[in-house]
Design a protein around this motif. Structure first.
Motif, PDB file in Angstrom:
ATOM      1  N   THR A 123       0.834  -1.205   0.000  1.00  0.00           N
ATOM      2  CA  THR A 123       0.000   0.000   0.000  1.00  0.00           C
ATOM      3  C   THR A 123       0.873   1.261   0.000  1.00  0.00           C
ATOM      4  O   THR A 123       1.774   1.408   0.824  1.00  0.00           O
ATOM      5  CB  THR A 123      -0.914   0.002   1.241  1.00  0.00           C
ATOM      6  N   ASP A 124       0.617   2.143  -0.964  1.00  0.00           N
ATOM      7  CA  ASP A 124       1.335   3.424  -1.103  1.00  0.00           C
ATOM      8  C   ASP A 124       2.826   3.247  -1.380  1.00  0.00           C
ATOM      9  O   ASP A 124       3.629   4.161  -1.141  1.00  0.00           O
ATOM     10  CB  ASP A 124       1.165   4.295   0.154  1.00  0.00           C
ATOM     11  N   ILE A 125       3.223   2.088  -1.907  1.00  0.00           N
ATOM     12  CA  ILE A 125       4.646   1.870  -2.163  1.00  0.00           C
ATOM     13  C   ILE A 125       5.175   2.799  -3.251  1.00  0.00           C
ATOM     14  O   ILE A 125       6.373   3.115  -3.297  1.00  0.00           O
ATOM     15  CB  ILE A 125       4.898   0.390  -2.551  1.00  0.00           C
ATOM     16  N   ASP A 126       4.290   3.275  -4.141  1.00  0.00           N
ATOM     17  CA  ASP A 126       4.728   4.156  -5.224  1.00  0.00           C
ATOM     18  C   ASP A 126       4.932   5.592  -4.755  1.00  0.00           C
ATOM     19  O   ASP A 126       5.537   6.405  -5.478  1.00  0.00           O
ATOM     20  CB  ASP A 126       3.718   4.131  -6.371  1.00  0.00           C
ATOM     21  N   THR A 127       4.462   5.905  -3.514  1.00  0.00           N
ATOM     22  CA  THR A 127       4.599   7.283  -3.029  1.00  0.00           C
ATOM     23  C   THR A 127       5.339   7.394  -1.699  1.00  0.00           C
ATOM     24  O   THR A 127       5.756   8.490  -1.322  1.00  0.00           O
ATOM     25  CB  THR A 127       3.203   7.926  -2.855  1.00  0.00           C
ATOM     26  N   GLN A 128       5.488   6.277  -0.968  1.00  0.00           N
ATOM     27  CA  GLN A 128       6.098   6.322   0.360  1.00  0.00           C
ATOM     28  C   GLN A 128       7.511   5.737   0.323  1.00  0.00           C
ATOM     29  O   GLN A 128       7.680   4.521   0.175  1.00  0.00           O
ATOM     30  CB  GLN A 128       5.243   5.544   1.369  1.00  0.00           C
ATOM     31  N   PRO A 129       8.546   6.550   0.485  1.00  0.00           N
ATOM     32  CA  PRO A 129       9.928   6.051   0.426  1.00  0.00           C
ATOM     33  C   PRO A 129      10.221   4.989   1.492  1.00  0.00           C
ATOM     34  O   PRO A 129      10.968   4.041   1.226  1.00  0.00           O
ATOM     35  CB  PRO A 129      10.770   7.314   0.652  1.00  0.00           C
ATOM     36  N   GLU A 130       9.627   5.138   2.690  1.00  0.00           N
ATOM     37  CA  GLU A 130       9.882   4.162   3.740  1.00  0.00           C
ATOM     38  C   GLU A 130       9.354   2.784   3.355  1.00  0.00           C
ATOM     39  O   GLU A 130      10.006   1.758   3.598  1.00  0.00           O
ATOM     40  CB  GLU A 130       9.247   4.621   5.059  1.00  0.00           C
ATOM     41  N   GLN A 131       8.160   2.754   2.760  1.00  0.00           N
ATOM     42  CA  GLN A 131       7.605   1.490   2.304  1.00  0.00           C
ATOM     43  C   GLN A 131       8.511   0.853   1.248  1.00  0.00           C
ATOM     44  O   GLN A 131       8.721  -0.359   1.234  1.00  0.00           O
ATOM     45  CB  GLN A 131       6.209   1.695   1.705  1.00  0.00           C
ATOM     46  N   GLN A 132       9.028   1.683   0.369  1.00  0.00           N
ATOM     47  CA  GLN A 132       9.911   1.169  -0.687  1.00  0.00           C
ATOM     48  C   GLN A 132      11.158   0.527  -0.086  1.00  0.00           C
ATOM     49  O   GLN A 132      11.589  -0.549  -0.506  1.00  0.00           O
ATOM     50  CB  GLN A 132      10.297   2.307  -1.633  1.00  0.00           C
TER      51      GLN A 132
END
Length: 672
Positions: free
Chosen positions: A580-589
């Motif tokens: 979820t939100d991996i395309d906008t959240q650097p921490e998730q990436q």
């Protein structure tokens, strides 16, 4: 005046008179002797019926040991049990059992057939026969359950056999007593010796009668008490609890029940042995007795379950204090068989308002409260509430409907596709259960899976999904469709079954498939660190047999890296929460990339669940993700729809994804 000569005449006359009366008596004596002889013979036959139950009971009790050492020996043992049942029933139906003179035998036979413990043995034996037909689908859990029932019945069978043998021997003594009694009377008339010959027999007869009464007392005590701890059992609890509630109602008092359950007690038996487990149970029984008052009642109602009935509750703080004290005392370390053992327990508490609740309802309420306590972790207690009752009634209704659904074949697998993240080629499916409810429509596991786990139906549901999913995969492969594998979700209960790997291999082979075609998906959270646990052994056996071991919801459990090192894992399925939100959240990436890199460094494949957008897919491909699954590729679908989806993919001939094709191929999945 009687002279010597007429004295002899008097004696002879008396003897003649006695003999004359004796002729009539002796004919009656012969009839009575025949009746007593038939009585004794029939009683001996009934005692044989009891004695035939003993080897049958012992054979059932040995089932867990047999199946655990070598599951293939189970079939031979179960067939032997079948023979024992046939012999026993043949004895029960024998002609001697219906002898006209066997009144006492009929009474003993009634005790045999009506006794609850006898019925439990016979029912367990009949269930054991069914395991023969299901082999090798028979489970260790089933055989252990049968064993516990048999072990509980065994002492009763042994006492009943001894009691009936003693009754038969007493009947034989009655025959001697009656026959020789007349002889004693003649001797008394002739020699004035009294009944000296009869008196020793009467004493012996009285002693035998006392032996029988003692056996009856032992049998009654055994029927009401647990043989391991000496505590009253569930049957005695029901009887005495009803009296306690009635007395509390008459006195305007409030009674209560505390349901005490040991946490993870099975792990103690598995790791330290059943002898240590028995020592722990005895110690717990002593703690419960020591911490309760005179007038309260303590019973053992299950393998690791106890109930404390409180005769009078003054304040709620009294119950809170008692529950906390029991948890603390049970949790104190103790030494058993040279090993330090720490047991923990949870307690469910229910109040019985005067004249408002039966003992069955009170115990059920305490059980519901115990469920809430255990949901909070080890060493907890909880009170029953009316809201919990309403929730229970709802769950019970769902459980009943779920049993009907299994019988009516309303459960079926749905299939969610998994594809290569780089090329888009189909890799296989994950099999997910769905319930076609006749009134509520198509239901997902969210609506019934917890109930299935609580009621033990989860294994049956797993078997249904497994068989139908394997059948579907075999059909697709025979049609030449691009379906290489099926992922099966396996519950913790199934993983604890020592015969699970053999059963799965049997089903896979019967479907014409190979273990490499099957992915076994295991929730990371169910794995524990103890190497001796059957679950851990089964995971290792799955890998050794060639199945693909896959950790589901990876990243949400504990010690993820340790689990990857410990087990020969073939694939991790990264939970959708990391997408979820991996395309906008650097921490998730960063987190997701780290998990993918970790998997690759250990030669483990990384699949990401819950992919729903093209942006998420592009980001995951750039990270080197191996495979994806989610609504962007395809929703869970029926077997017919999955067949259509595979045919549509086959038309593309496995063409690699390009940016121009990506949208068409992926959006095609949404249309199914």
């Amino acid at each position: 005046m009687i002279t010597r000569s007429n004295g002899w005449a008097w004696a002879l006359g008396m003897t003649a008179a006695v003999a004359a009366g004796g002729g009539v008596y002796m004919s009656r004596l012969a009839i009575e002797a025949d009746r007593i002889d038939d009585h004794a013979a029939a009683l001996f036959n009934v005692s044989q019926e009891f004695e035939h139950l003993i080897p049958l009971t012992r054979a059932i009790a040995r089932l867990p040991e047999t199946t655990e050492n070598d599951p293939r020996l189970a079939k031979e043992e179960l067939q032997r049990i079948t023979t024992l049942i046939r012999d026993w029933r043949g004895l029960m139906a024998g002609p001697d059992r219906r002898a006209d003179g066997a009144d006492g035998a009929a009474a003993a036979g009634t005790r045999l057939s009506d006794a609850a413990w006898t019925r439990s043995v016979v029912e367990a034996a009949e269930r054991a026969q069914l395991l023969v037909l299901r082999h090798p689908r028979s489970t260790q859990a089933e055989s252990r359950e049968l064993s516990e029932a048999a072990q509980a019945a065994l002492p009763y069978a042994e006492v009943a056999a001894a009691q009936t043998r003693a009754e038969a021997e007493l009947a034989r003594e009655n025959l001697r007593f009656v026959a020789l009694g007349w002889v004693g009377l003649i001797i008394a008339a002739l020699a004035g010796t009294g009944f000296g010959l009869v008196r020793p027999m009467a004493r012996e007869r009285a002693e035998r009668g006392e032996t029988i009464r003692e056996l009856e007392r032992r049998m009654l005590h055994g029927a009401r008490h647990d043989p391991l701890t000496g505590l009253p059992n569930r049957k005695y609890l029901a009887e005495h609890g009803a009296r306690m509630l009635a007395a509390a109602g008459r006195g305007g008092r409030v009674a209560a029940a505390l349901h005490v359950n040991l946490d993870k007690f099975k792990a103690i038996n598995d790791t330290l042995g059943m002898k240590v487990g028995d020592d722990v149970l005895r110690r717990v029984s002593l703690v419960l007795r020591a911490e309760t008052r005179r007038g309260d009642f303590v019973a053992r109602v299950g393998a690791d379950e106890f109930v404390v009935m409180i005769s009078e509750v003054v304040t709620l703080e009294q119950l809170v204090s008692l529950a906390a004290r029991l948890i603390e005392r049970i949790g104190e370390p103790t030494v058993a068989a040279g090993e330090e053992v720490r047991a923990t327990a949870c307690v469910g508490i229910a109040l019985a308002e005067p004249e408002k609740v039966s003992v069955d309802r009170l115990l059920m309420n305490a059980d519901l409260a115990l469920f809430d306590a255990k949901a909070g972790g080890r060493g907890r207690y909880a009170f029953f509430t009316d809201n919990r009752r309403a929730e229970f009634e709802t769950r019970r209704r769902v459980a009943n409907e779920l049993r009907d659904a299994i019988a009516r074949e309303q459960l079926e697998p749905f299939f969610q596709p998994q594809v290569c993240a780089r090329t888009g080629r189909p890799l296989g499916f994950e099999a997910l259960v769905r319930w076609r409810h006749p009134e509520r429509g198509l239901l997902t596991p969210f609506h019934f899976l917890d109930v299935a786990k609580e009621t033990g139906l989860i294994e049956q549901i797993g078997e249904i999904v497994t068989r139908r999913a394997l059948s579907a995969l075999a059909v697709w492969r025979s049609m030449g469709l691009p379906a290489n594998r099926i992922g099966l979700n396996i519950s913790a209960k199934e993983l604890r079954d020592s015969a699970f790997v053999d059963k799965l291999a049997w089903d896979v082979d019967a479907a014409g498939l190979e273990p490499r075609n099957i992915g076994v998906e295991i929730l990371e959270s169910v794995l524990i660190e103890d190497d001796s646990d059957p679950m851990i052994r089964n995971v290792a056996a799955l890998s050794a047999a060639g199945f693909s071991v896959e950790l589901d919801d990876f990243g949400t459990g504990h010690a993820s890296i340790a689990n990857l090192k410990k087990f020969r894992v073939n694939k991790i399925k990264i939970d959708r929460s990391f997408v979820t939100d991996i395309d906008t959240q650097p921490e998730q990436q960063k987190i997701t990339r780290a998990m993918i890199n970790l998997a690759h460094s250990l030669d483990v494949e990384a699949l990401v669940e819950g992919v729903e957008t093209h942006a998420e897919l592009r980001r995951l491909r750039a990270m080197g993700c191996d495979a994806v699954q989610g609504y962007l590729v395809g929703r869970p679908m029926s077997e017919a729809d999955a067949t259509a989806w595979l045919k549509a993919q086959a038309e593309h001939d496995g063409a690699a994804w390009g940016e121009s094709q990506e949208s068409d191929l992926l959006s095609g999945g949404l249309g199914v």
